[in-house]
Design a protein around this motif. Structure first.
Motif, mmCIF file in Angstrom:
data_model
loop_
_atom_site.group_PDB
_atom_site.id
_atom_site.type_symbol
_atom_site.label_atom_id
_atom_site.label_comp_id
_atom_site.label_asym_id
_atom_site.label_seq_id
_atom_site.Cartn_x
_atom_site.Cartn_y
_atom_site.Cartn_z
ATOM 1 N N ASP A 13 9.721 5.518 0.967
ATOM 2 C CA ASP A 13 9.143 4.368 0.273
ATOM 3 C C ASP A 13 7.655 4.229 0.585
ATOM 4 O O ASP A 13 6.844 3.950 -0.300
ATOM 5 N N THR A 14 7.299 4.455 1.828
ATOM 6 C CA THR A 14 5.899 4.369 2.244
ATOM 7 C C THR A 14 5.072 5.448 1.555
ATOM 8 O O THR A 14 3.984 5.181 1.041
ATOM 9 N N ALA A 15 5.585 6.674 1.526
ATOM 10 C CA ALA A 15 4.890 7.772 0.849
ATOM 11 C C ALA A 15 4.746 7.485 -0.640
ATOM 12 O O ALA A 15 3.703 7.754 -1.240
ATOM 13 N N TYR A 16 5.782 6.907 -1.232
ATOM 14 C CA TYR A 16 5.736 6.543 -2.657
ATOM 15 C C TYR A 16 4.613 5.543 -2.923
ATOM 16 O O TYR A 16 3.879 5.674 -3.898
ATOM 17 N N GLN A 17 4.473 4.564 -2.046
ATOM 18 C CA GLN A 17 3.418 3.560 -2.215
ATOM 19 C C GLN A 17 2.039 4.202 -2.154
ATOM 20 O O GLN A 17 1.142 3.828 -2.911
ATOM 21 N N ILE A 18 1.871 5.192 -1.299
ATOM 22 C CA ILE A 18 0.577 5.861 -1.167
ATOM 23 C C ILE A 18 0.305 6.747 -2.378
ATOM 24 O O ILE A 18 -0.767 6.679 -2.983
ATOM 25 N N VAL A 23 -1.676 2.572 -3.050
ATOM 26 C CA VAL A 23 -2.013 1.639 -1.972
ATOM 27 C C VAL A 23 -2.852 2.389 -0.944
ATOM 28 O O VAL A 23 -2.529 3.526 -0.575
ATOM 29 N N ALA A 24 -3.925 1.789 -0.493
ATOM 30 C CA ALA A 24 -4.800 2.434 0.488
ATOM 31 C C ALA A 24 -4.055 2.637 1.806
ATOM 32 O O ALA A 24 -3.336 1.744 2.265
ATOM 33 N N VAL A 25 -4.242 3.801 2.404
ATOM 34 C CA VAL A 25 -3.551 4.139 3.644
ATOM 35 C C VAL A 25 -3.930 3.168 4.755
ATOM 36 O O VAL A 25 -3.084 2.716 5.518
ATOM 37 N N LYS A 26 -5.200 2.812 4.824
ATOM 38 C CA LYS A 26 -5.661 1.889 5.868
ATOM 39 C C LYS A 26 -4.993 0.527 5.709
ATOM 40 O O LYS A 26 -4.557 -0.082 6.688
ATOM 41 N N GLU A 27 -4.903 0.058 4.468
ATOM 42 C CA GLU A 27 -4.261 -1.235 4.207
ATOM 43 C C GLU A 27 -2.785 -1.185 4.569
ATOM 44 O O GLU A 27 -2.255 -2.085 5.222
ATOM 45 N N LEU A 28 -2.116 -0.115 4.169
ATOM 46 C CA LEU A 28 -0.690 0.026 4.443
ATOM 47 C C LEU A 28 -0.435 0.149 5.947
ATOM 48 O O LEU A 28 0.530 -0.413 6.458
ATOM 49 N N SER A 29 -1.320 0.842 6.636
ATOM 50 C CA SER A 29 -1.199 0.982 8.083
ATOM 51 C C SER A 29 -1.267 -0.377 8.770
ATOM 52 O O SER A 29 -0.471 -0.675 9.656
ATOM 53 N N LEU A 32 1.976 -2.440 7.860
ATOM 54 C CA LEU A 32 3.242 -1.984 8.427
ATOM 55 C C LEU A 32 3.184 -1.732 9.930
ATOM 56 O O LEU A 32 4.221 -1.600 10.578
ATOM 57 N N GLY A 33 1.978 -1.617 10.472
ATOM 58 C CA GLY A 33 1.851 -1.329 11.891
ATOM 59 C C GLY A 33 2.156 0.121 12.232
ATOM 60 O O GLY A 33 2.612 0.426 13.324
ATOM 61 N N VAL A 34 1.910 1.009 11.275
ATOM 62 C CA VAL A 34 2.154 2.434 11.466
ATOM 63 C C VAL A 34 0.791 3.123 11.538
ATOM 64 O O VAL A 34 -0.089 2.827 10.737
ATOM 65 N N PRO A 35 0.607 4.049 12.474
ATOM 66 C CA PRO A 35 -0.687 4.737 12.572
ATOM 67 C C PRO A 35 -1.047 5.479 11.278
ATOM 68 O O PRO A 35 -0.176 6.010 10.585
ATOM 69 N N ILE A 36 -2.335 5.533 10.979
ATOM 70 C CA ILE A 36 -2.816 6.167 9.757
ATOM 71 C C ILE A 36 -2.403 7.636 9.700
ATOM 72 O O ILE A 36 -1.964 8.129 8.661
ATOM 73 N N SER A 37 -2.529 8.329 10.818
ATOM 74 C CA SER A 37 -2.173 9.754 10.847
ATOM 75 C C SER A 37 -0.705 9.969 10.498
ATOM 76 O O SER A 37 -0.349 10.948 9.836
ATOM 77 N N GLN A 38 0.144 9.041 10.932
ATOM 78 C CA GLN A 38 1.576 9.139 10.635
ATOM 79 C C GLN A 38 1.821 8.972 9.137
ATOM 80 O O GLN A 38 2.637 9.676 8.548
ATOM 81 N N LEU A 39 1.095 8.058 8.512
ATOM 82 C CA LEU A 39 1.253 7.840 7.077
ATOM 83 C C LEU A 39 0.837 9.077 6.282
ATOM 84 O O LEU A 39 1.510 9.465 5.323
ATOM 85 N N ILE A 68 -3.858 12.661 -9.548
ATOM 86 C CA ILE A 68 -3.827 11.199 -9.468
ATOM 87 C C ILE A 68 -4.948 10.700 -8.563
ATOM 88 O O ILE A 68 -5.655 9.749 -8.906
ATOM 89 N N ASP A 69 -5.128 11.334 -7.410
ATOM 90 C CA ASP A 69 -6.206 10.947 -6.492
ATOM 91 C C ASP A 69 -7.569 11.082 -7.163
ATOM 92 O O ASP A 69 -8.416 10.197 -7.048
ATOM 93 N N GLU A 70 -7.772 12.198 -7.857
ATOM 94 C CA GLU A 70 -9.050 12.429 -8.532
ATOM 95 C C GLU A 70 -9.287 11.400 -9.633
ATOM 96 O O GLU A 70 -10.400 10.875 -9.780
ATOM 97 N N LEU A 71 -8.256 11.088 -10.393
ATOM 98 C CA LEU A 71 -8.400 10.109 -11.468
ATOM 99 C C LEU A 71 -8.692 8.714 -10.923
ATOM 100 O O LEU A 71 -9.475 7.958 -11.512
ATOM 101 N N ARG A 72 -8.093 8.375 -9.794
ATOM 102 C CA ARG A 72 -8.377 7.074 -9.176
ATOM 103 C C ARG A 72 -9.832 6.993 -8.735
ATOM 104 O O ARG A 72 -10.486 5.965 -8.890
ATOM 105 N N LYS A 73 -10.355 8.091 -8.178
ATOM 106 C CA LYS A 73 -11.753 8.120 -7.760
ATOM 107 C C LYS A 73 -12.674 7.977 -8.962
ATOM 108 O O LYS A 73 -13.663 7.238 -8.920
ATOM 109 N N GLU A 74 -12.364 8.690 -10.049
ATOM 110 C CA GLU A 74 -13.178 8.603 -11.259
ATOM 111 C C GLU A 74 -13.142 7.191 -11.843
ATOM 112 O O GLU A 74 -14.165 6.679 -12.304
ATOM 113 N N LEU A 75 -11.970 6.566 -11.830
ATOM 114 C CA LEU A 75 -11.840 5.206 -12.345
ATOM 115 C C LEU A 75 -12.667 4.232 -11.520
ATOM 116 O O LEU A 75 -13.370 3.370 -12.071
#
Length: 95
Positions: A13-18, A23-29, A32-39, A68-75
């Protein structure tokens, strides 16, 4: 200090959100209280799992995630440029 154990469903579910929801990894971290590297690790594992279960005729999940990542950056860049243009038009129309 004990290591926290996360269920496979939680990781998925967490990976799906990312990946899908963007959802930004930093925000999700922070939420949820999960380290960024783990996400990032869960994201990679989820993409690898999707790649392994992918039928040969379907597009590659890795390529789709990268697109998807590239399109988000372009947007985001386009939105910033539009804001600048709006401010410029407002400035010059005040005369």
């Amino acid at each position: 200090m004990k290591r926290r154990q996360y269920t496979a469903e939680f990781k998925k579910d967490t990976a799906y959100q990312i990946i899908i929801e963007g959802v930004a990894v930093k925000e999700l971290s922070g939420r949820l209280g999960v380290p960024i590297s783990q996400l990032y690790r869960w994201k990679g594992e989820h993409i690898e799992e999707m790649e392994a279960n992918n039928p040969a005729a379907a597009p590659s999940p890795k390529k789709m995630a990268a697109e998807i990542d590239e399109l988000r950056k372009e947007l985001a860049k386009s939105k910033r440029m539009n804001e600048i243009l709006k401010k410029t038009v407002g400035f010059f129309s005040q005369d």
